[in-house]
Scaffold this motif. Sequence first.
Motif, PDB file in Angstrom:
ATOM      1  N   GLU A  23       0.830  -1.210   0.000  1.00 26.66           N
ATOM      2  CA  GLU A  23       0.000   0.000   0.000  1.00 26.66           C
ATOM      3  C   GLU A  23       0.861   1.256   0.000  1.00 26.66           C
ATOM      4  O   GLU A  23       0.582   2.213  -0.730  1.00 26.66           O
ATOM      5  CB  GLU A  23      -0.923   0.001   1.223  1.00 26.66           C
ATOM      6  CG  GLU A  23      -1.897   1.170   1.230  1.00 26.66           C
ATOM      7  CD  GLU A  23      -3.001   1.012   2.260  1.00 26.66           C
ATOM      8  OE1 GLU A  23      -3.605   2.031   2.623  1.00 26.66           O
ATOM      9  OE2 GLU A  23      -3.254  -0.132   2.688  1.00 26.66           O
TER      10      GLU A  23
ATOM     11  N   ARG B 223       2.441   1.477  -3.430  1.00 29.05           N
ATOM     12  CA  ARG B 223       1.480   1.862  -4.472  1.00 29.05           C
ATOM     13  C   ARG B 223       1.228   3.366  -4.447  1.00 29.05           C
ATOM     14  O   ARG B 223       1.175   4.012  -5.495  1.00 29.05           O
ATOM     15  CB  ARG B 223       0.170   1.098  -4.277  1.00 29.05           C
ATOM     16  CG  ARG B 223      -0.875   1.394  -5.352  1.00 29.05           C
ATOM     17  CD  ARG B 223      -2.034   0.390  -5.309  1.00 29.05           C
ATOM     18  NE  ARG B 223      -2.629   0.291  -3.986  1.00 29.05           N
ATOM     19  CZ  ARG B 223      -2.515  -0.766  -3.181  1.00 29.05           C
ATOM     20  NH1 ARG B 223      -1.794  -1.812  -3.571  1.00 29.05           N
ATOM     21  NH2 ARG B 223      -3.095  -0.794  -1.991  1.00 29.05           N
ATOM     22  N   THR B 224       1.078   3.927  -3.257  1.00 28.33           N
ATOM     23  CA  THR B 224       0.837   5.375  -3.153  1.00 28.33           C
ATOM     24  C   THR B 224       2.041   6.163  -3.649  1.00 28.33           C
ATOM     25  O   THR B 224       1.894   7.094  -4.452  1.00 28.33           O
ATOM     26  CB  THR B 224       0.525   5.767  -1.699  1.00 28.33           C
ATOM     27  OG1 THR B 224      -0.697   5.150  -1.294  1.00 28.33           O
ATOM     28  CG2 THR B 224       0.393   7.277  -1.566  1.00 28.33           C
TER      29      THR B 224
ATOM     30  N   THR C 159      -2.301   6.021   8.315  1.00 30.53           N
ATOM     31  CA  THR C 159      -2.414   5.273   7.065  1.00 30.53           C
ATOM     32  C   THR C 159      -3.371   5.972   6.108  1.00 30.53           C
ATOM     33  O   THR C 159      -3.164   5.977   4.890  1.00 30.53           O
ATOM     34  CB  THR C 159      -2.920   3.843   7.331  1.00 30.53           C
ATOM     35  OG1 THR C 159      -2.069   3.218   8.297  1.00 30.53           O
ATOM     36  CG2 THR C 159      -2.936   3.026   6.061  1.00 30.53           C
TER      37      THR C 159
ATOM     38  N   TYR D 119      -1.979   8.253   3.340  1.00 28.92           N
ATOM     39  CA  TYR D 119      -1.499   7.600   2.120  1.00 28.92           C
ATOM     40  C   TYR D 119      -2.680   7.205   1.229  1.00 28.92           C
ATOM     41  O   TYR D 119      -2.637   7.364   0.006  1.00 28.92           O
ATOM     42  CB  TYR D 119      -0.679   6.357   2.475  1.00 28.92           C
ATOM     43  CG  TYR D 119       0.667   6.662   3.081  1.00 28.92           C
ATOM     44  CD1 TYR D 119       1.782   6.897   2.267  1.00 28.92           C
ATOM     45  CD2 TYR D 119       0.845   6.711   4.460  1.00 28.92           C
ATOM     46  CE1 TYR D 119       3.027   7.182   2.831  1.00 28.92           C
ATOM     47  CE2 TYR D 119       2.087   6.988   5.024  1.00 28.92           C
ATOM     48  CZ  TYR D 119       3.177   7.228   4.206  1.00 28.92           C
ATOM     49  OH  TYR D 119       4.409   7.511   4.756  1.00 28.92           O
ATOM     50  N   THR D 120      -3.737   6.689   1.845  1.00 26.05           N
ATOM     51  CA  THR D 120      -4.915   6.262   1.094  1.00 26.05           C
ATOM     52  C   THR D 120      -5.596   7.438   0.407  1.00 26.05           C
ATOM     53  O   THR D 120      -5.996   7.362  -0.764  1.00 26.05           O
ATOM     54  CB  THR D 120      -5.912   5.560   2.030  1.00 26.05           C
ATOM     55  OG1 THR D 120      -5.257   4.495   2.722  1.00 26.05           O
ATOM     56  CG2 THR D 120      -7.094   5.004   1.261  1.00 26.05           C
TER      57      THR D 120
ATOM     58  N   LEU E 183      -4.251  10.339  -0.411  1.00 32.48           N
ATOM     59  CA  LEU E 183      -3.390  10.877  -1.459  1.00 32.48           C
ATOM     60  C   LEU E 183      -3.522  10.053  -2.736  1.00 32.48           C
ATOM     61  O   LEU E 183      -3.635  10.602  -3.842  1.00 32.48           O
ATOM     62  CB  LEU E 183      -1.935  10.895  -0.994  1.00 32.48           C
ATOM     63  CG  LEU E 183      -0.900  11.334  -2.031  1.00 32.48           C
ATOM     64  CD1 LEU E 183      -1.217  12.726  -2.545  1.00 32.48           C
ATOM     65  CD2 LEU E 183       0.504  11.286  -1.441  1.00 32.48           C
ATOM     66  N   ALA E 184      -3.518   8.725  -2.603  1.00 34.25           N
ATOM     67  CA  ALA E 184      -3.651   7.860  -3.777  1.00 34.25           C
ATOM     68  C   ALA E 184      -4.980   8.101  -4.481  1.00 34.25           C
ATOM     69  O   ALA E 184      -5.045   8.195  -5.719  1.00 34.25           O
ATOM     70  CB  ALA E 184      -3.526   6.399  -3.361  1.00 34.25           C
TER      71      ALA E 184
END
Length: 400
Positions: free
Chosen positions: A131, A134-135, A261, A264-265, A267-268
């Motif tokens: 994860e 990926r971001t 967390t 990051y989620t 932003l993606a």
Amino acid sequence: MKSFSACPNRAIFPCIYRTRCGRNMELWFVRSFMALCVCFVCWTSLGLISSRDWSAFQRDTEVSWIVSDTAEEEVPACSLRYIIKKDDSLRKIFSFLVPVLQWHDSFIYSHWHKLQNEPLPYGWKDQPIDEIGRTLSLLSHPGNSRLFERKTPDACVRCAVVGNGGILKGSRQGKVIDSHDYVFRNRHSSDQATFFQSSTVQFWVNGAVFKSFEDDVGTKTSFYGFTTNTLENSLAAYYEDGFKEVPRDPGIGYIFIPAQTRDYTMLAAAILRVPVPSRPDKGDRPSTFFGYYPENHQFKMIHPTFIQYVTQRFLKSPQLDDYRDVYMPSTGALMLLTALHTCDQVSAYGFITDNYNNFSDHYYDKVMKPLTFYANHDMKMEGQLWKQLHSHKVLWLYQR
């Protein structure tokens, strides 16, 4: 065998080791002591610990952080870095080789290995490698790796960092703030706001409320820094005060602070232009916050090792002992320290000063609200840091 009772009380330790171990013990003791002294001198000279942090070292040794293997960038003669290099105490604290931002090329195995033992926001402990990877793979534009480009090598980049402190009400600093190359503003629901005025860059912190306060705080925004948590909380808590949306200036840089967390989620999802796929923000669309789809290069994310570095070197508060799971520098502090590590000249507006009791918590408060201190930040320590850096002419702090 010589009796211990034959030794004078004030000389009993030398007497013991001479009696039992002889000259070899004496030489071992002297050599060990000299070795410890050499180690301490080397440690200090290398900048691994500052005199101001010596008491903190008694509680916890400093964790090493990631540093760049490239040479430090060249800066114009006006840069605050020259002031720092001429001051022994400052030179031991500041490091301009620690990466400020993380992006695609910074996610390598050696960094993962080093940061996987440090909890958020200082690292990636207990975070799924796929994860995080990926971001960061989405931050593939060269603009994701830096805040700005110098127009010319000798251009003096002047930055202003702007907060929400009540000290700004009636300050009439708006035009001065907007005259900078860049303006930083950020969002943190529990901090007193902060402002900087010395560059062509402006940073905003906390709820960026402009309407009716343009003369005091200006309107220009180059960078807006936040965590997902403080952004959402601020939109709810300060809606009635006028904070109804994040700044949306063309080309603005959105600086994510990876406190959880979900940062990051989020932003993606913002880059991919899709709803957030997981809780606690499942179904949310970044367009709800930004109002449009920014280009990839507009997104920035603070590097965990930078947060670790500024915490250990500048804001190693005693609160780390009792509130280690929640303590971190305030959003305003992170934006100000980001500016100090990227700009040539930095001014701060709306940050906490010695006479903070004379002003309301925010410049937009309708009634007087005293500044409240929380365990997750050490605002008094931050205030002392700004005062010290101001006295050393590393930054200019707005005071009244």
